[in-house]
Structures are given as C-alpha cells and as structure tokens.
Write an enzyme that holds these catalytic residues in place. Structure first.
Site, mmCIF file in Angstrom:
data_model
loop_
_atom_site.group_PDB
_atom_site.id
_atom_site.type_symbol
_atom_site.label_atom_id
_atom_site.label_comp_id
_atom_site.label_asym_id
_atom_site.label_seq_id
_atom_site.Cartn_x
_atom_site.Cartn_y
_atom_site.Cartn_z
ATOM 1 N N GLY A 121 -3.774 -1.477 1.559
ATOM 2 C CA GLY A 121 -2.664 -1.321 2.546
ATOM 3 C C GLY A 121 -2.792 -0.195 2.813
ATOM 4 O O GLY A 121 -2.025 0.672 3.466
ATOM 5 N N ALA A 122 -4.153 0.585 3.049
ATOM 6 C CA ALA A 122 -4.336 1.773 3.659
ATOM 7 C C ALA A 122 -4.543 1.598 4.926
ATOM 8 O O ALA A 122 -4.396 2.865 5.950
ATOM 9 C CB ALA A 122 -5.936 2.265 3.224
ATOM 10 N N ASP A 173 -7.049 -9.437 1.706
ATOM 11 C CA ASP A 173 -5.710 -9.782 1.940
ATOM 12 C C ASP A 173 -5.100 -10.055 0.625
ATOM 13 O O ASP A 173 -5.398 -10.659 -0.429
ATOM 14 C CB ASP A 173 -5.665 -11.494 2.327
ATOM 15 C CG ASP A 173 -4.364 -11.910 2.605
ATOM 16 O OD1 ASP A 173 -3.338 -11.374 2.202
ATOM 17 O OD2 ASP A 173 -3.870 -13.259 3.297
ATOM 18 N N TYR A 226 13.895 -6.897 0.775
ATOM 19 C CA TYR A 226 13.046 -5.774 0.473
ATOM 20 C C TYR A 226 13.391 -5.034 -0.934
ATOM 21 O O TYR A 226 12.654 -4.761 -1.575
ATOM 22 C CB TYR A 226 13.005 -5.017 1.777
ATOM 23 C CG TYR A 226 12.048 -3.700 1.298
ATOM 24 C CD1 TYR A 226 10.729 -3.806 1.761
ATOM 25 C CD2 TYR A 226 12.663 -2.611 1.177
ATOM 26 C CE1 TYR A 226 10.009 -2.964 1.533
ATOM 27 C CE2 TYR A 226 11.712 -1.621 0.806
ATOM 28 C CZ TYR A 226 10.439 -1.532 1.145
ATOM 29 O OH TYR A 226 9.577 -0.443 0.982
ATOM 30 N N ALA A 284 12.964 -7.309 -4.070
ATOM 31 C CA ALA A 284 11.706 -7.134 -4.434
ATOM 32 C C ALA A 284 10.885 -6.009 -4.865
ATOM 33 O O ALA A 284 9.971 -5.868 -5.818
ATOM 34 C CB ALA A 284 10.727 -7.728 -3.195
ATOM 35 N N LYS A 285 11.479 -4.668 -4.308
ATOM 36 C CA LYS A 285 10.836 -3.604 -4.818
ATOM 37 C C LYS A 285 11.457 -3.210 -6.215
ATOM 38 O O LYS A 285 10.789 -2.661 -7.148
ATOM 39 C CB LYS A 285 11.313 -2.439 -3.940
ATOM 40 C CG LYS A 285 10.581 -2.381 -2.525
ATOM 41 C CD LYS A 285 8.853 -2.162 -2.851
ATOM 42 C CE LYS A 285 8.007 -2.136 -1.686
ATOM 43 N NZ LYS A 285 6.753 -1.718 -1.966
#
Length: 223
Positions: A17-18, A67, A167, A170-171
């Site tokens: 995810g950079a 991915d 969100y 999930a976090k």
C-alpha cells in the site's frame, strides 16, 4: 529522521500500500533510516513515483506490483522480494481505505448498506489489509526468528465516527488481530504492532469524512 537514532541499514522492509499517502510516507521514512524498501501496490505509476522520491533522497527502493487481497499474488511478492532484496524483516500493511458505498449519509443510511458491501470493505481493510499479508510474510519471519509487522489501524477503531461504520468495524478487527498475533509470535522473535493514525483530507477515508461546505454568514448578534 536521524540514522543514528533509527538505523535500519540491514533491514528489508516491505510496504504494502505504498502507493497511498500514508504508506508512501512510511516507505520514505524507512528508506531514510537505511532500509531497503520494497514499494508494493497495484498502480505501477504511483509505485514508481514513490520509488523515485526515495531514490532522489538517497534511499534504496524497488517497485513490486501485488494485490493484497490475493494470496497467490502475495506469495509471488514474498518470493520476489526475498530473491531480489533478501529476506524481509519488516512488513507494513498500509493497504485499505473506505468506500462511498459503505459510508452513512442522509441519503444512504446505515440500513441501506448491503451485506456484500460490508464484505467488500472487510476484505479490503481486514483480510487484504492485514490477515493475508501476515499469513504469507509471518511464517518466514518466524522461521528466521526475526521480524517486525506493523498493521495500520485508525482512530475510528477506538471511537467509531458517524459516517464510516464499516471502515471503523474493520479497523477494530485489525486491532484485535494485531493483539492476537503480537501475543502469539513475540516469543519467536516477531513483533506485531499497530499504528493508529488520524484522518487526512488527502486520503480516501478522509474524503468520506470531510465534506466541503460554504461557511454560513454570521447573523445578527442577540444579547
């Protein structure tokens, strides 16, 4: 960042995810501390831009496309990084974000969010954002008896905001997973921690939480 305080010269850091705002900043920070950085994302253009910034600052970085939600893609990534840079010793899981489909608004209330939309957001932030990368990169770190995994949580995991309900949930799960793995793997030399950032207006989640509106003109003051 001073290298005499945080010397990572011997480390190989993988940042999944950079290509995002936060992940890119963390990749640059790790490189500034001396680590060889595997810049990982799905966008070749954004990943290359991150690599270019790191190299321009004197750091070491290589581009890898993967991915995070695909186990086979992550296994290929792990093997490629090991072959080109050496055994990964640092993993940053920065993939994730929110989606307007699971954002609560007056026009789109909580009860309108479909089950498949919940699952898609959990796949993005929990499964691809932490579970699968830990499953792929964790065991080799355990075998070598060394490693550090950093999962990205959110302030909304502790105190859910009104709009980003999926969100936030999930976090919160990412935090629980991090505590579990931290307890299970610490005795084998692998640390698992989380970072809890706030929102940025430049991020996808920030865009869902903040809405630009014109400031109302002040009315007459009544005493």
């Amino acid at each position: 960042m001073k290298k005499d305080l945080f010397d990572l010269t011997e480390e190989v850091a993988v940042v999944i995810g950079a290509t995002g705002v936060l992940g890119g900043a963390m990749a640059e920070g790790l490189a500034a501390a001396g680590a060889q950085v595997a810049v990982v994302g799905r966008s070749c253009e954004r990943a290359q831009a991150c690599v270019d910034r790191i190299r321009a600052a004197g750091g070491r970085a290589e581009l890898f496309l993967a991915d995070a939600a695909d186990p086979a893609s992550l296994k290929r990534l792990q093997a490629s990084v090991h072959e080109q840079l050496g055994a990964p010793t640092v993993l940053v899981n920065a993939a994730g974000g929110n989606d307007p489909k699971v954002t609560v608004t007056p026009e789109h209330p909580f009860e309108a969010i479909l089950p498949e939309e919940w699952r898609a957001n959990f796949d993005l932030n929990l499964i691809g954002g932490a579970v699968l990368p830990c499953q792929v990169f964790g065991p080799p770190m355990l075998q070598q008896g060394k490693g550090s995994i950093i999962n990205i949580a959110s302030v909304s995991a502790h105190l859910p905001l009104s709009r980003v309900v999926s969100y936030s949930a999930a976090k919160a799960a990412v935090l629980n997973l991090t505590r579990f793995l931290g307890r299970e793997w610490a005795s084998q030399g692998v640390r698992v921690n989380s970072v809890t950032p706030g929102f940025s207006r430049r991020s996808k989640t920030g865009n869902c939480c903040f809405k630009r509106t014109a400031r109302p003109r002040p009315g007459p003051r009544v005493f």
